[in-house]
Design an enzyme around this catalytic site. Structure first.
Site, PDB file in Angstrom:
ATOM      1  CB  SER A  23      -4.343  -3.839  -2.073  1.00  0.00           C
ATOM      2  OG  SER A  23      -3.330  -3.489  -1.161  1.00  0.00           O
ATOM      3  CE  LYS A  33      -0.055  -3.044  -3.578  1.00  0.00           C
ATOM      4  NZ  LYS A  33      -1.533  -3.061  -3.591  1.00  0.00           N
TER       5      LYS A  33
END
Length: 278
Positions: A42, A119
């Site tokens: 990701s 993230k």
């Protein structure tokens, strides 16, 4: 008897040594740095599957999420940070807390099930965040984007989870060249980083997310392959992340392996050792 006494003393010394070693390691991990393996794609190509790093837990101060989660499936051990330090949870504050900066790469606890995520911090409290045709808008202004060629990798099963990358040039067979177009995204304040594109999908066009006070909005750099704040909690996403759920900041890759195990030395990525993260 003397021999038995010596053996008993040796065993006791070993137990004490192990106890103190675990205690010191636990304190170190709680207060200073937490090891973290990258399990998914990701955050490509900033972070690759198999990258290993230490998360700086001093960066934003301490909360219940700073306590370690200990999971050893083979031994049936599952001790969550909530169980250890849940008494600190609930007020969304931190001890010796400091505010994160937009663009930081952060490990945080998922607001519902407590899994550790990594993230990039995109939205600060009060910000309005929206995706329009794949372009990030912050407070109604589009971020700066600059084309930067393609990110190329071999389409093969990656890491312990044996996941196969998605490709912008699909269909690509195993062993083929998997491409994703790359851009340099510059956030307000000047922080620049690479992002990848695979296809057009629902998260390329969203409504406006207004970040609540005491919360943050996160996105993955591999924009079309990231479960993040663009997807609400009710739909299985991340939603807005409370301040107290931040664990720490990632600054540098320490070690990297492209294989299923770090013991497969022939899969080590030496060029990524000690690489600074942007």
């Amino acid at each position: 008897m003397a021999e038995e006494g010596k053996k008993s003393g040796a065993i006791w010394e070993t137990v004490k040594t192990v106890f103190w070693a675990l205690l010191i390691a636990g304190i170190f991990r709680t207060l200073f740095f937490q090891p973290f393996w990258i399990p998914s794609g990701s955050m490509k190509d900033t972070l690759l599957i198999g990258d290993f790093l230490f998360v700086n837990k001093m960066a934003y101060g301490y909360s219940y999420a700073s306590c370690p989660t200990i999971r050893i499936a083979s031994l049936g051990v599952d001790i969550d940070a909530q169980k250890l330090c849940g008494f600190l949870d609930g007020d969304n504050t931190r001890l010796l807390g400091s505010e994160p900066e937009r663009g930081d790469i952060i490990v945080f606890r998922h607001p519902v099930h407590g899994t550790d995520f990594i993230k990039r911090l995109i939205g600060l409290p009060g910000d309005r965040i929206q995706m329009r045709d794949g372009v990030l808008h912050i407070n109604d202004e589009p971020v700066q984007l600059q084309p930067d060629g393609n990110f190329s990798e071999v389409k093969e099963r990656q890491g312990p989870l044996q996941s196969t990358p998605r490709c912008e040039n699909d269909p690509v067979g195993l062993g083929g060249e998997c491409l994703k177009s790359r851009q340099i995204e510059t956030l307000p304040g000047g922080r620049a980083h690479g992002i990848l594109n695979i296809t057009r999908q629902s998260t390329d066009n969203t409504g406006v997310y207004t970040v609540p006070e005491g919360h943050y909005f996160f996105m993955g750099d591999n924009r079309d392959n990231s479960t993040d704040s663009r997807v609400p909690l009710a739909a299985g996403g991340v939603g807005f992340v409370p301040y107290e759920n931040l664990i720490g900041r990632a600054n540098r890759v320490i070690f990297s392996s492209a294989g299923r195990s770090m013991l497969f030395f022939w899969t080590w990525r030496g060029d990524r050792f000690f690489e600074r993260l942007e």
